[in-house]
Design a protein around this motif. Structure first.
Motif, PDB file in Angstrom:
ATOM      1  N   UNK A 191      -2.679   4.140   3.328  1.00  0.00           N
ATOM      2  CA  UNK A 191      -2.535   4.586   4.712  1.00  0.00           C
ATOM      3  C   UNK A 191      -1.873   5.957   4.793  1.00  0.00           C
ATOM      4  N   UNK A 192      -1.905   6.512   5.997  1.00  0.00           N
ATOM      5  CA  UNK A 192      -1.216   7.763   6.315  1.00  0.00           C
ATOM      6  C   UNK A 192      -0.369   7.567   7.566  1.00  0.00           C
ATOM      7  N   UNK A 193       0.707   8.327   7.642  1.00  0.00           N
ATOM      8  CA  UNK A 193       1.460   8.485   8.895  1.00  0.00           C
ATOM      9  C   UNK A 193       1.366   9.959   9.252  1.00  0.00           C
ATOM     10  N   UNK A 221       0.838  -1.196   0.000  1.00  0.00           N
ATOM     11  CA  UNK A 221       0.000   0.000   0.000  1.00  0.00           C
ATOM     12  C   UNK A 221       0.880   1.256   0.000  1.00  0.00           C
ATOM     13  N   UNK A 222       0.298   2.351  -0.431  1.00  0.00           N
ATOM     14  CA  UNK A 222       0.994   3.633  -0.385  1.00  0.00           C
ATOM     15  C   UNK A 222       0.835   4.244   1.003  1.00  0.00           C
ATOM     16  N   UNK A 275       5.079   7.982   0.148  1.00  0.00           N
ATOM     17  CA  UNK A 275       5.953   6.831   0.376  1.00  0.00           C
ATOM     18  C   UNK A 275       5.160   5.545   0.137  1.00  0.00           C
ATOM     19  N   UNK A 276       5.803   4.419   0.353  1.00  0.00           N
ATOM     20  CA  UNK A 276       5.147   3.126   0.409  1.00  0.00           C
ATOM     21  C   UNK A 276       5.048   2.684   1.865  1.00  0.00           C
ATOM     22  N   UNK A 277       4.039   1.847   2.164  1.00  0.00           N
ATOM     23  CA  UNK A 277       3.896   1.431   3.560  1.00  0.00           C
ATOM     24  C   UNK A 277       5.124   0.658   4.028  1.00  0.00           C
ATOM     25  N   UNK A 278       5.771  -0.029   3.131  1.00  0.00           N
ATOM     26  CA  UNK A 278       6.987  -0.761   3.505  1.00  0.00           C
ATOM     27  C   UNK A 278       8.101   0.170   3.960  1.00  0.00           C
ATOM     28  N   UNK A 279       7.940   1.481   3.711  1.00  0.00           N
ATOM     29  CA  UNK A 279       8.922   2.469   4.161  1.00  0.00           C
ATOM     30  C   UNK A 279       8.587   3.033   5.548  1.00  0.00           C
ATOM     31  N   UNK A 298       7.596  -7.326   8.384  1.00  0.00           N
ATOM     32  CA  UNK A 298       7.745  -5.944   8.843  1.00  0.00           C
ATOM     33  C   UNK A 298       7.900  -5.892  10.350  1.00  0.00           C
ATOM     34  N   UNK A 299       7.076  -6.662  11.057  1.00  0.00           N
ATOM     35  CA  UNK A 299       7.162  -6.668  12.515  1.00  0.00           C
ATOM     36  C   UNK A 299       8.524  -7.170  12.969  1.00  0.00           C
TER      37      UNK A 299
END
Length: 356
Positions: A343-345, A26-27, A41-45, A194-195
């Motif tokens: 998603x958002x951060x 996801x972005x 960004x990408x969620x992986x970032x 990721x975790x």
């Protein structure tokens, strides 16, 4: 504030109907609440947005297969959405039918919509407000009925029937406490890999439990949002979470809530100085602009419906204008919205934090 302050136009094709092949593909739109600056960004970032001293707080609730189909003894079709399990054989539920079922009557359940009734049934024993009290036959666990014929309760804006894929993808990889009827969707982007990477970096993790109810999709029906009354949901904040928050404060780290349900849990348990105390019971906290956050320092969240209480929550955190501008940019950039979307951060505007 007016409900119209939280309206935006969303092209329907941007409402995600299916999850991506990979959760973390996801972005991620990063919003700095202090400046309003946006980064794509990408969620992986996500790890690049975090500090080594941060604490990630996850909601470990697990979605139950809460949607059931069937008919009344008189033959009329019914759709049942379990709102809350109140015992091994009893639940509160929304029941949709042409006429409300009477207390004492039985609902004959099917494995699919419009299917022939099978051996499963529930009795209507009363009502609590808009919800019906349903009880399984003696010595029958309601959880067993749900496991046999229950369907995943996809949100109303996902315009398709639930599929086998949803049994895993409308569930976080860390879900373990059964009781939700809607997923804590910000957590859907995390993978076990990721975790593990976050663990290797030394970023701490902790968990709360908030069993998300169907009321999360209830529209606000008042023009002045201060008059809105939130639905209640079951919450648990344990000693381990409280200790983790206290340790984070001591080392100067941030408390990063994964999802609005984690935000509501932490703020419900706030006890001063950025700390939380153990909680067990219902919360109906309503967070909207003007609220001062006592615990949460940053959050991961999905994109929310227009005029929703969750959009009001993130607006309280980063500022309404900054959020609405971020949503406008997300639409221009063709982000995917809502439960299976991007998603958002978010970091806060300084005035949103209380004494920190």
């Amino acid at each position: 504030m007016k409900l119209s302050d939280f309206h935006y136009q969303l092209p329907t094709e941007l409402i995600a109907q299916q999850p991506l092949a990979e959760r973390d593909a996801s972005r991620l739109l990063c919003l700095d609440g202090a400046s309003g600056a946006l980064r794509h960004r990408l969620f992986s970032d996500l790890a690049s947005c975090l500090h080594d001293d941060d604490l990630l707080v996850f909601n470990n609730t697990r979605v139950i297969p809460a949607r059931l189909w069937g008919q009344k003894e008189t033959g009329g079709r019914v759709e049942i959405l379990i709102e809350r399990l109140t015992g091994s054989g009893q639940a509160l539920a929304h029941v949709r039918s042409s006429k409300s079922p009477r207390p004492g009557s039985w609902l004959l359940l099917s494995a699919r919509e419009g299917g022939e009734p099978g051996p499963w049934r529930l009795q209507v024993t009363g009502r609590e407000g808009a919800l019906f009290v349903l009880r399984a036959p003696e010595a029958v666990a309601l959880a067993d009925i749900l496991a046999a014929i229950g369907h995943m309760p996809l949100p109303p804006y996902i315009q398709r029937e639930d599929e086998a894929l949803d049994q895993t993808r409308y569930q976080t990889v860390f879900a373990r406490r059964e009781g939700a009827v809607a997923a804590p969707t910000a957590g859907l982007h995390f993978t076990q890999a990721m975790l593990a990477q976050l663990d290797e970096r030394g970023i701490q993790r902790a968990e709360v439990t908030l069993h998300v109810g169907a009321g999360t999709f209830t529209p606000v029906r008042v023009d002045e949002i201060e008059q809105h009354r939130m639905h209640s949901e079951y919450l648990e904040v344990d000693d381990a979470l409280c200790a983790a928050v206290a340790a984070t404060r001591e080392r100067g780290g941030r408390v990063v809530a994964v999802g609005t349900t984690a935000v509501r849990s932490l703020e419900s348990a706030a006890c001063g100085a950025g700390l939380v105390s153990p909680q067990r019971g219902d919360t109906s906290i309503f967070i909207y602009p003007g609220y001062r956050f006592r615990v949460v320092d940053a959050m991961v969240t999905n994109f929310h419906l227009p005029e929703s209480t969750l959009l009001m929550l993130v607006s309280a955190f980063a500022g309404r204008e900054a959020i609405m501008q971020a949503y406008r940019e997300a639409i221009v950039e063709r982000y995917r919205f809502f439960s299976y979307g991007d998603a958002m951060f978010i970091t806060p505007e300084p005035s949103a934090l209380e004494g920190r």
